[in-house]
Design a protein around this motif. Structure first.
Motif, PDB file in Angstrom:
ATOM      1  N   LEU A  49       0.845  -1.186   0.000  1.00 59.01           N
ATOM      2  CA  LEU A  49       0.000   0.000   0.000  1.00 59.01           C
ATOM      3  C   LEU A  49       0.881   1.237   0.000  1.00 59.01           C
ATOM      4  O   LEU A  49       1.842   1.295   0.756  1.00 59.01           O
ATOM      5  CB  LEU A  49      -0.903   0.042   1.234  1.00 59.01           C
ATOM      6  CG  LEU A  49      -2.160  -0.820   1.259  1.00 59.01           C
ATOM      7  CD1 LEU A  49      -2.729  -0.835   2.674  1.00 59.01           C
ATOM      8  CD2 LEU A  49      -3.198  -0.278   0.294  1.00 59.01           C
ATOM      9  N   THR A  58      -3.766   6.754  -3.792  1.00 61.12           N
ATOM     10  CA  THR A  58      -3.310   5.504  -3.191  1.00 61.12           C
ATOM     11  C   THR A  58      -3.090   4.414  -4.224  1.00 61.12           C
ATOM     12  O   THR A  58      -3.643   4.444  -5.323  1.00 61.12           O
ATOM     13  CB  THR A  58      -4.312   4.971  -2.155  1.00 61.12           C
ATOM     14  OG1 THR A  58      -5.599   4.820  -2.764  1.00 61.12           O
ATOM     15  CG2 THR A  58      -4.417   5.900  -0.966  1.00 61.12           C
ATOM     16  N   TYR A  59      -2.279   3.458  -3.857  1.00 63.93           N
ATOM     17  CA  TYR A  59      -2.110   2.205  -4.570  1.00 63.93           C
ATOM     18  C   TYR A  59      -2.369   1.074  -3.578  1.00 63.93           C
ATOM     19  O   TYR A  59      -1.830   1.088  -2.468  1.00 63.93           O
ATOM     20  CB  TYR A  59      -0.696   2.064  -5.138  1.00 63.93           C
ATOM     21  CG  TYR A  59      -0.364   0.644  -5.524  1.00 63.93           C
ATOM     22  CD1 TYR A  59      -0.772   0.127  -6.747  1.00 63.93           C
ATOM     23  CD2 TYR A  59       0.333  -0.188  -4.654  1.00 63.93           C
ATOM     24  CE1 TYR A  59      -0.496  -1.184  -7.096  1.00 63.93           C
ATOM     25  CE2 TYR A  59       0.617  -1.498  -4.994  1.00 63.93           C
ATOM     26  CZ  TYR A  59       0.202  -1.996  -6.216  1.00 63.93           C
ATOM     27  OH  TYR A  59       0.477  -3.298  -6.554  1.00 63.93           O
ATOM     28  N   TYR A  60      -3.193   0.116  -3.982  1.00 60.22           N
ATOM     29  CA  TYR A  60      -3.463  -1.077  -3.185  1.00 60.22           C
ATOM     30  C   TYR A  60      -3.102  -2.313  -3.987  1.00 60.22           C
ATOM     31  O   TYR A  60      -3.563  -2.465  -5.127  1.00 60.22           O
ATOM     32  CB  TYR A  60      -4.944  -1.189  -2.825  1.00 60.22           C
ATOM     33  CG  TYR A  60      -5.454  -0.227  -1.798  1.00 60.22           C
ATOM     34  CD1 TYR A  60      -5.775  -0.673  -0.515  1.00 60.22           C
ATOM     35  CD2 TYR A  60      -5.660   1.108  -2.097  1.00 60.22           C
ATOM     36  CE1 TYR A  60      -6.279   0.198   0.437  1.00 60.22           C
ATOM     37  CE2 TYR A  60      -6.152   1.985  -1.146  1.00 60.22           C
ATOM     38  CZ  TYR A  60      -6.465   1.521   0.121  1.00 60.22           C
ATOM     39  OH  TYR A  60      -6.974   2.389   1.066  1.00 60.22           O
ATOM     40  N   ASP A  62      -3.714  -6.079  -4.952  1.00 64.93           N
ATOM     41  CA  ASP A  62      -4.965  -6.833  -4.995  1.00 64.93           C
ATOM     42  C   ASP A  62      -5.115  -7.767  -3.794  1.00 64.93           C
ATOM     43  O   ASP A  62      -6.224  -8.003  -3.316  1.00 64.93           O
ATOM     44  CB  ASP A  62      -5.053  -7.642  -6.284  1.00 64.93           C
ATOM     45  CG  ASP A  62      -5.300  -6.784  -7.504  1.00 64.93           C
ATOM     46  OD1 ASP A  62      -5.070  -7.275  -8.627  1.00 64.93           O
ATOM     47  OD2 ASP A  62      -5.732  -5.624  -7.350  1.00 64.93           O
ATOM     48  N   LYS A  65      -6.547  -5.605  -0.795  1.00 60.72           N
ATOM     49  CA  LYS A  65      -7.664  -4.692  -1.013  1.00 60.72           C
ATOM     50  C   LYS A  65      -8.888  -5.156  -0.219  1.00 60.72           C
ATOM     51  O   LYS A  65      -9.258  -6.326  -0.258  1.00 60.72           O
ATOM     52  CB  LYS A  65      -7.981  -4.603  -2.506  1.00 60.72           C
ATOM     53  CG  LYS A  65      -8.874  -3.445  -2.895  1.00 60.72           C
ATOM     54  CD  LYS A  65      -8.965  -3.305  -4.416  1.00 60.72           C
ATOM     55  CE  LYS A  65      -7.618  -2.964  -5.016  1.00 60.72           C
ATOM     56  NZ  LYS A  65      -7.691  -2.767  -6.490  1.00 60.72           N
ATOM     57  N   THR A  69      -5.770  -0.863   5.271  1.00 60.76           N
ATOM     58  CA  THR A  69      -5.996   0.550   5.027  1.00 60.76           C
ATOM     59  C   THR A  69      -4.748   1.340   5.394  1.00 60.76           C
ATOM     60  O   THR A  69      -4.166   1.116   6.457  1.00 60.76           O
ATOM     61  CB  THR A  69      -7.185   1.081   5.849  1.00 60.76           C
ATOM     62  OG1 THR A  69      -8.361   0.319   5.543  1.00 60.76           O
ATOM     63  CG2 THR A  69      -7.451   2.545   5.520  1.00 60.76           C
TER      64      THR A  69
END
Length: 124
Positions: A49, A58-60, A62, A65, A69
């Motif tokens: 993250l 943001t980048y999450y 997979d 996700k 957080t």
């Protein structure tokens, strides 16, 4: 000198929660990519993250996700990772990292500044 110090790792049962913290010094959270990477035993380090301190983009990954957080307190130069519904495959050393400017590729491929890591172990 930029310093990043992680805390909050430990042992938790599957389905449980942990919150990791990263205390930063030597720079101000004004225009940086900051985030979390992890490295499981025998595997390559991967981005989990990341967040832009300038606009909150943001980048999450997979795999996390809906469960993890990321948040930042720019006034305190502190980054957080809230981990819920933990799975045994989340077991890894988690690293706080930072780099100047915002680009998602920094979370894919790496950063300039790194903490020493904190171990998260999830038991089945």
């Amino acid at each position: 000198e930029v310093q990043l110090v992680e805390s909050g790792g430990g042992l938790v049962q599957a389905g449980g929660s942990l919150r990791l913290s990263c205390a930063a010094s030597g720079f101000t959270f004004d225009d940086y990519t900051i985030g979390w990477f992890r490295q499981a035993p025998g595997k390559e380090r991967e981005g989990v993250l990341c967040i832009s301190t300038s606009d909150g983009s943001t980048y999450y990954a997979d795999s996390v996700k809906g469960r993890f957080t990321i948040s930042s307190d720019n006034a305190k130069n502190t980054l957080y990772l809230q981990m819920n519904s933990l799975k045994p495959e989340d077991t890894a050393v988690y690293y706080c990292a930072a780099d100047r400017g915002w680009s998602r590729w920094k979370c894919y491929y790496g950063m300039d500044y790194w903490g020493k890591g904190t171990l998260v172990t999830v038991s089945s």
